[in-house]
Write an enzyme that holds these catalytic residues in place. Structure first.
Site, PDB file in Angstrom:
ATOM      1  N   ASP A 160      -0.353   7.912   3.847  1.00  0.00           N
ATOM      2  CA  ASP A 160      -0.226   8.943   5.115  1.00  0.00           C
ATOM      3  C   ASP A 160       1.366   9.528   4.397  1.00  0.00           C
ATOM      4  O   ASP A 160       1.599   9.702   3.674  1.00  0.00           O
ATOM      5  CB  ASP A 160      -0.821   8.819   5.842  1.00  0.00           C
ATOM      6  CG  ASP A 160      -0.821  10.112   6.565  1.00  0.00           C
ATOM      7  OD1 ASP A 160      -0.508  11.353   6.513  1.00  0.00           O
ATOM      8  OD2 ASP A 160      -1.509   9.454   8.093  1.00  0.00           O
ATOM      9  N   GLU A 218      -2.500  -2.041   0.181  1.00  0.00           N
ATOM     10  CA  GLU A 218      -2.055  -1.079   1.542  1.00  0.00           C
ATOM     11  C   GLU A 218      -3.355  -0.467   1.375  1.00  0.00           C
ATOM     12  O   GLU A 218      -4.042   0.273   0.433  1.00  0.00           O
ATOM     13  CB  GLU A 218      -1.199  -0.426   1.874  1.00  0.00           C
ATOM     14  CG  GLU A 218      -0.870   0.682   2.671  1.00  0.00           C
ATOM     15  CD  GLU A 218      -0.627   0.596   4.285  1.00  0.00           C
ATOM     16  OE1 GLU A 218      -1.684   0.178   4.421  1.00  0.00           O
ATOM     17  OE2 GLU A 218      -0.222   0.831   5.080  1.00  0.00           O
ATOM     18  N   ARG A 237     -14.927   0.356  10.398  1.00  0.00           N
ATOM     19  CA  ARG A 237     -14.214  -0.539   9.311  1.00  0.00           C
ATOM     20  C   ARG A 237     -15.724  -1.481   8.279  1.00  0.00           C
ATOM     21  O   ARG A 237     -15.180  -1.461   7.521  1.00  0.00           O
ATOM     22  CB  ARG A 237     -13.109  -2.029   9.559  1.00  0.00           C
ATOM     23  CG  ARG A 237     -12.045  -1.567  11.152  1.00  0.00           C
ATOM     24  CD  ARG A 237     -11.237  -2.989  10.532  1.00  0.00           C
ATOM     25  NE  ARG A 237     -10.136  -2.624  12.071  1.00  0.00           N
ATOM     26  CZ  ARG A 237      -9.067  -1.816  11.444  1.00  0.00           C
ATOM     27  NH1 ARG A 237      -8.759  -1.556  10.844  1.00  0.00           N
ATOM     28  NH2 ARG A 237      -8.227  -1.865  12.418  1.00  0.00           N
TER      29      ARG A 237
END
Ligand code: 5GP
Length: 179
Positions: free
Chosen positions: A107, A103, A169
């Site tokens: 969060d 991952e 990204r």
């Protein structure tokens, strides 16, 4: 020169340099390789944010493994919508398998909590998590994040695979929202 970037009128400041990311991932891989030595592992990469991290991490791994992908969606802009949906489902029978989820960032942990609960209904042998980033202050669950490269404060970050509305990204370094 690349210490600040502007995306959609939001200013982001450099937080983790690409060189530091590279060396931390190599370190993390040593640990993961020692844990899974001689095992066969089903690696599940969480799209889209983890694709760069996973590509870099996997090239250091030396145990037998298969690669799978899954995609969830709950983020819009810089905050979570709170509703988790599976956009690209997993096609794997996890029964008796050892699973490693890769991952980009943990969060609140809501996304992985949802996914781990779902996996556990099909009785995998084990489920571990390798996260690039872990926002420990925002985390509201109890499942262990076994491998994490960086623990960071509770601010929105972009770069190295992580986006803001599909932008940024491609940034080499990780940047934090400046506020
Ligand atoms: P959680 O369910 O743990 O609250 O959030 C998990 C997902 O939300 C991550 O996989 C990532 O896609 C997204 N996310 C959470 N925090 C951030 C952040 O600071 N920046 C970006 N770009 N995405 C985030």
């Amino acid at each position: 020169m690349d210490s600040r970037v502007l995306v959609d009128d939001l200013s982001f400041v450099k937080m983790i340099d690409s060189k530091e990311i590279e060396s931390k991932i190599a370190e993390m891989a040593v640990e993961i390789n020692s844990v899974y030595f001689g095992e066969k592992i089903e690696i599940i990469i969480v799209l889209k944010g983890a694709f760069i991290f996973a590509a870099d991490l996997i090239r250091h791994l030396n145990f037998e493994h298969n690669i799978h992908f899954i995609q969830f969606s709950s983020y819009q802009g810089t905050s979570s919508s709170g509703i988790i949906t599976e956009k690209f489902p997993l096609e794997l029978d996890v029964r008796d398998k050892k699973i490693l989820i890769i991952e980009d960032i943990v969060d609140t942990g809501n996304t992985l909590n949802y996914f781990i609960d779902k996996l556990n209904t099909d009785n995998p042998r084990s489920v571990d998590i390798a996260a690039l980033l872990f926002k420990t202050e925002a985390y509201t669950h109890t499942f262990p994040v076994r491998f994490s490269a960086f623990e960071i404060e509770n601010k929105f970050v972009i770069g190295y695979g992580l986006d803001i509305d599909e932008k940024a990204r491609n940034l080499k370094h990780i940047y934090q929202l400046e506020k």
